[in-house]
Design an enzyme around this catalytic site. Structure first.
Site, PDB file in Angstrom:
ATOM      1  N   HIS A 290       0.681  -1.274   0.022  1.00 14.27           N
ATOM      2  CA  HIS A 290       0.257  -0.250   0.107  1.00 14.27           C
ATOM      3  C   HIS A 290       0.907   1.103   0.132  1.00 14.27           C
ATOM      4  O   HIS A 290       0.405   2.386  -0.113  1.00 14.27           O
ATOM      5  CB  HIS A 290      -1.089  -0.033   1.002  1.00 14.27           C
ATOM      6  CG  HIS A 290      -0.775   0.167   2.568  1.00 14.27           C
ATOM      7  ND1 HIS A 290      -0.273  -0.600   3.460  1.00 14.27           N
ATOM      8  CD2 HIS A 290      -0.332   1.555   3.345  1.00 14.27           C
ATOM      9  CE1 HIS A 290      -0.046  -0.045   4.720  1.00 14.27           C
ATOM     10  NE2 HIS A 290      -0.046   1.220   4.649  1.00 14.27           N
TER      11      HIS A 290
ATOM     12  N   ASP B 127       1.424  -7.766   2.336  1.00 15.23           N
ATOM     13  CA  ASP B 127       1.219  -6.420   2.010  1.00 15.23           C
ATOM     14  C   ASP B 127       2.764  -5.669   1.775  1.00 15.23           C
ATOM     15  O   ASP B 127       3.233  -5.079   2.714  1.00 15.23           O
ATOM     16  CB  ASP B 127       0.780  -5.607   3.223  1.00 15.23           C
ATOM     17  CG  ASP B 127       0.391  -4.080   2.733  1.00 15.23           C
ATOM     18  OD1 ASP B 127       0.703  -3.699   1.855  1.00 15.23           O
ATOM     19  OD2 ASP B 127      -0.511  -3.446   3.736  1.00 15.23           O
TER      20      ASP B 127
ATOM     21  N   SER C 296       3.804   2.430   8.314  1.00  8.86           N
ATOM     22  CA  SER C 296       3.614   1.433   7.129  1.00  8.86           C
ATOM     23  C   SER C 296       4.811   1.142   6.606  1.00  8.86           C
ATOM     24  O   SER C 296       5.588   1.989   6.128  1.00  8.86           O
ATOM     25  CB  SER C 296       2.630   1.822   6.223  1.00  8.86           C
ATOM     26  OG  SER C 296       1.385   1.772   6.955  1.00  8.86           O
TER      27      SER C 296
HETATM   28  N1  ARG Z   1      -4.592   0.586   7.183  1.00  7.45           N
HETATM   29  C1  ARG Z   1      -3.271   0.829   6.651  1.00  7.45           C
HETATM   30  C2  ARG Z   1      -2.630   1.976   6.944  1.00  7.45           C
HETATM   31  O1  ARG Z   1      -2.947   2.997   7.105  1.00  7.45           O
HETATM   32  C3  ARG Z   1      -3.315   0.646   5.168  1.00  7.45           C
HETATM   33  C4  ARG Z   1      -3.933  -0.668   4.795  1.00  7.45           C
HETATM   34  C5  ARG Z   1      -4.036  -0.765   3.246  1.00  7.45           C
HETATM   35  N2  ARG Z   1      -4.640  -1.883   2.785  1.00  7.45           N
HETATM   36  C6  ARG Z   1      -6.084  -1.891   2.378  1.00  7.45           C
HETATM   37  N3  ARG Z   1      -6.571  -2.880   2.362  1.00  7.45           N
HETATM   38  N4  ARG Z   1      -6.440  -0.631   2.255  1.00  7.45           N
HETATM   39  O2  ARG Z   1      -1.420   2.075   7.154  1.00  7.45           O
END
Ligand code: ARG
Length: 716
Positions: free
Chosen positions: A87, A223, A651
């Site tokens: 992501h 991811d 992230s």
């Molecule tokens: N919630 C995660 C973050 O803010 C992003 C995950 C991305 N994956 C998704 N399925 N939208 O770091």
């Protein structure tokens, strides 16, 4: 209050008895003084010098901020291989994707270096060093100074320190404030600008679970995506050039295939963006009722329109994939945060802290004089709300809702030069705008944007106080009988900003007259006029807020001088340490700390937007084709949880074991503790990580890109 940051923390350390091992985003340069003993007791075999050193290479040299800290990434080979989340590479993967080359759907792997894809604008920043400069910054600041004078003195000192630190190496230098401007640190860094995409799994791995699983555990997402950092042949940062060579980092992380078990030590280094753990109960209430509510309402409207369009074709899905993900991520976050804040009674907990604070303040005349009114001053800034609601709505419903107003704003400088007669300047401004057209219109659907405009203008008119309604809304009432969709349709049928062809013809013969009567341009200017009214009113209510927050945090730290304190996240490098563990999300339930490929296959749903899966993966699972990546229990672990304290910006951060080896990549937080950015939840809050063995299995076995694994230092 000229308490140097370090002196404060050292004194804190001496009395340091009741720290939660897991809470805290610590400054790496202070780990030796504050954290290393505790870390050793949890199973860390590293010295502070191996983690952060300015004389030798250390772990910090392998950890980079991606795109100014919107994500983190880590160096994993001597030849510049960089690992981060899927992501975090999503924008680039999306941008390189087309109906012919659908890298989102199919994944992409460069089988040779020449195939790696360049990404203008993608940058990575290495931290060279950091230093406490609080004493220098506050040297000419006195307690009785008014805030304006204080700011001026701080600014002066900061500029001087930055100038002196600049040196000859072309490094970037920046002084950042911590603890609401009670402390200051200098950060010296180096930014590389040629960052090429090396590989990505298909979305069905990299984003498996999609929005359904986002912010949730248990998770089965691979991811990750991979880039390579390039530099000039002399080893210096350089813009993309075919002459550039792979960068050899001072340090890269070896990778452990040994996995992690319950209670194993883990640390995460990275660039957490924002936490607000020192905010008061009233500020939390404001976040819930204004910031989150507005975001939820506006994005609800916008996302449903985009979703419908994305379902219409492959092209549509590719075009809006990144925009949708960006908007829905913090949409869901806000929903979860409000739920969490309520369920965990964070306001009550904050009120208890404020009660204790006031009790302590009133103990001595000295503290009463310093801190007696500070909570009142903060609260005063939150009594009136209209202007704040309006501000949030201008952001969510006008500026970042539809795209057309932001795009029209790009023509402002052209409009300015068109008022004069300098043809050279006009040509330049037009060329500048023209250069953005391809990229912008590749991923733009004007029908979708038109629907968003209609829907969000209406929402704005319903939710925002009359005095903050932009002038052009009057015309919607008079000419269009308040039909926002009819107005929007008209705008899109006329404006140059919704159509590439019209933009091109306009830019071939730019005219101020055309701009001045363009419906989107007129609306955009009206929006900015309203924003300046709102900002003016906002300043009246919040002008003393920064100062009050600074004094409150100083008071809290003084009151808590037997507890360890760490500054709120602000996109500077931090380290958090803890252990691998599961948690009890609800009564009578316990979540284990890891997931497996078996769980992935159980979740898979053929053709589903979120849970589609590659047949090849299931075939390999059934054939037990796991290579050297299986755990000693015989399964392939996909993700695991640890109690490291992370937030957005982390992230892509490396999860590092007690020997300094990479065991995972952090990629999310969990639903039950979405309030964690405001108040850490020791029992519930988890860091969700992809297991590095799942990453390497995907690269090597699933994608057949084992040559990349050969570049790494793999430890068994
Ligand atoms: N919630 C995660 C973050 O803010 C992003 C995950 C991305 N994956 C998704 N399925 N939208 O770091």
């Amino acid at each position: 209050m000229k308490n140097s940051f370090l002196a404060l923390l050292v004194c804190v350390f001496l009395f340091n008895v009741n720290v939660n091992a897991d809470e805290g985003m610590w400054l790496p340069s202070l780990v030796g003084k504050l954290n290393i003993q505790k870390m050793s007791s949890l199973g860390c075999n590293l010295t502070a010098e191996q983690i952060y050193s300015i004389n030798h290479s250390s772990l910090k040299d392998a950890v980079v901020a991606l795109d100014h800290g919107s994500c983190t990434a880590e160096m994993i080979s001597p030849d510049g291989l960089l690992l981060t989340n899927h992501h975090c590479g999503f924008g680039e993967i999306q941008a390189h994707s087309s109906v012919e080359h659908d890298y989102l759907r199919d994944g992409f792997w460069a089988m040779k270096r020449e195939d790696e894809l360049s990404n203008p604008g993608k940058i990575v920043t290495f931290l060279v060093r950091m230093e406490d400069v609080t004493d220098q910054v506050l040297k000419n600041v006195t307690g009785d100074m008014d805030d304006q004078t204080r700011s001026a003195k701080v600014h002066e000192a900061t500029a001087r320190i930055e100038k002196e630190a600049k040196g000859v190496n072309g490094y970037e230098v920046r002084v950042r404030s911590l603890f609401e401007s009670n402390s200051y640190f200098l950060f010296v860094s180096q930014t590389f600008k040629d960052v090429r995409l090396v590989g990505t799994p298909p979305q069905s791995i990299g984003k498996f679970g999609g929005e359904s699983d986002n912010w949730m555990w248990p998770r089965h997402t691979g991811d990750f995506s991979m880039f390579r950092v390039y530099c000039s042949p002399e080893g210096k940062p350089a813009e993309y050039s075919p002459q550039n060579v792979p960068y050899h980092p001072k340090h890269f992380l070896p990778i452990s295939l040994n996995g992690v078990g319950k209670n194993d030590f883990t640390m995460v280094m990275g660039y957490p963006g924002t936490t607000t753990r020192y905010r008061t109960s009233n500020e939390v209430k404001y976040t819930m009722e204004v910031v989150n509510e507005v975001r939820i309402a506006a994005r609800d409207a916008k996302l449903s329109i985009i979703k419908e369009y994305m379902a219409s074709s492959q092209k549509a899905r590719i075009q809006y994939a990144s925009k949708f993900a960006r908007s829905s991520n913090y949409y869901k976050y806000s929903i979860g945060q409000n739920k969490g804040l309520t369920a965990l009674n964070v306001i009550g907990k904050k009120q208890a802290i404020e009660k204790d604070f006031l009790k302590w303040v009133n103990l001595t005349p000295g503290t009463t004089a310093k801190y007696g009114h500070v909570l009142d001053s903060i609260n005063a800034a939150f009594t009136s709300r209209d202007e704040k609601i309006a501000l949030e709505y201008t952001r969510e419903a006008l500026l970042r809702g539809a795209e057309i107003f932001g795009f029209a704003a790009k023509a402002s400088s052209l409009n300015e030069v068109l008022k004069g007669s300098d043809n050279e300047k006009i040509k330049l401004a037009a060329a500048d705008l023209r250069s953005s057209l391809d990229e912008y219109f590749k991923d733009y659907d004007s029908d979708t944007d038109q629907k968003i405009v209609g829907s969000l203008l209406k929402l704005y008119s319903q939710k925002v106080n009359q005095k903050y309604i932009p002038g052009f809304f009057g015309e919607i009432q008079s000419k269009y009988k308040g039909d926002f969709d009819a107005y929007s349709r008209k705008m899109f049928s006329k404006t140059i900003f919704a159509d590439k062809g019209r933009m091109e013809s306009f830019l071939n013969k730019p005219s101020g007259k055309v701009l001045e009567k363009d419906m989107a341009f007129v609306a955009m200017r009206s929006i900015y006029e309203t924003i300046s009214v709102i900002s003016g009113d906002l300043r009246k209510t919040t002008s003393r807020l920064d100062k009050a927050r600074r004094i409150f945090v100083a008071g809290l730290n003084e009151m808590n001088n037997d507890k360890s304190v760490y500054p709120d996240a602000n996109s500077t490098m931090r380290l958090t340490y803890g252990i691998v563990d599961g948690y009890a999300p609800r009564d009578a339930m316990y979540y284990d700390y890891f997931t497996t490929l078996k769980g992935y296959t159980e979740k898979g749903i053929r053709g589903d937007v979120d849970f589609d899966y590659p047949q090849r993966l299931v075939d390999m699972y059934q054939a037990h084709d796991l290579g050297q990546y299986a755990d000693k229990d015989g399964t392939l672990h996909t993700c695991f949880t640890s109690n490291n304290d992370i937030t957005g910006g982390n992230s892509g951060s490396p999860v590092i074991n007690g020997n300094g080896e990479l065991v995972g990549i952090a990629f999310d937080g969990n639903w039950e503790a979405m309030s964690g950015d405001i108040a850490y939840e020791p029992e519930l809050q988890k860091c969700i990580n992809v297991d590095i063995r799942f990453v390497l299995w995907t690269i090597d076995k699933f994608a057949g890109a084992g040559h990349l694994v050969n570049e790494m230092k793999v430890i068994r």
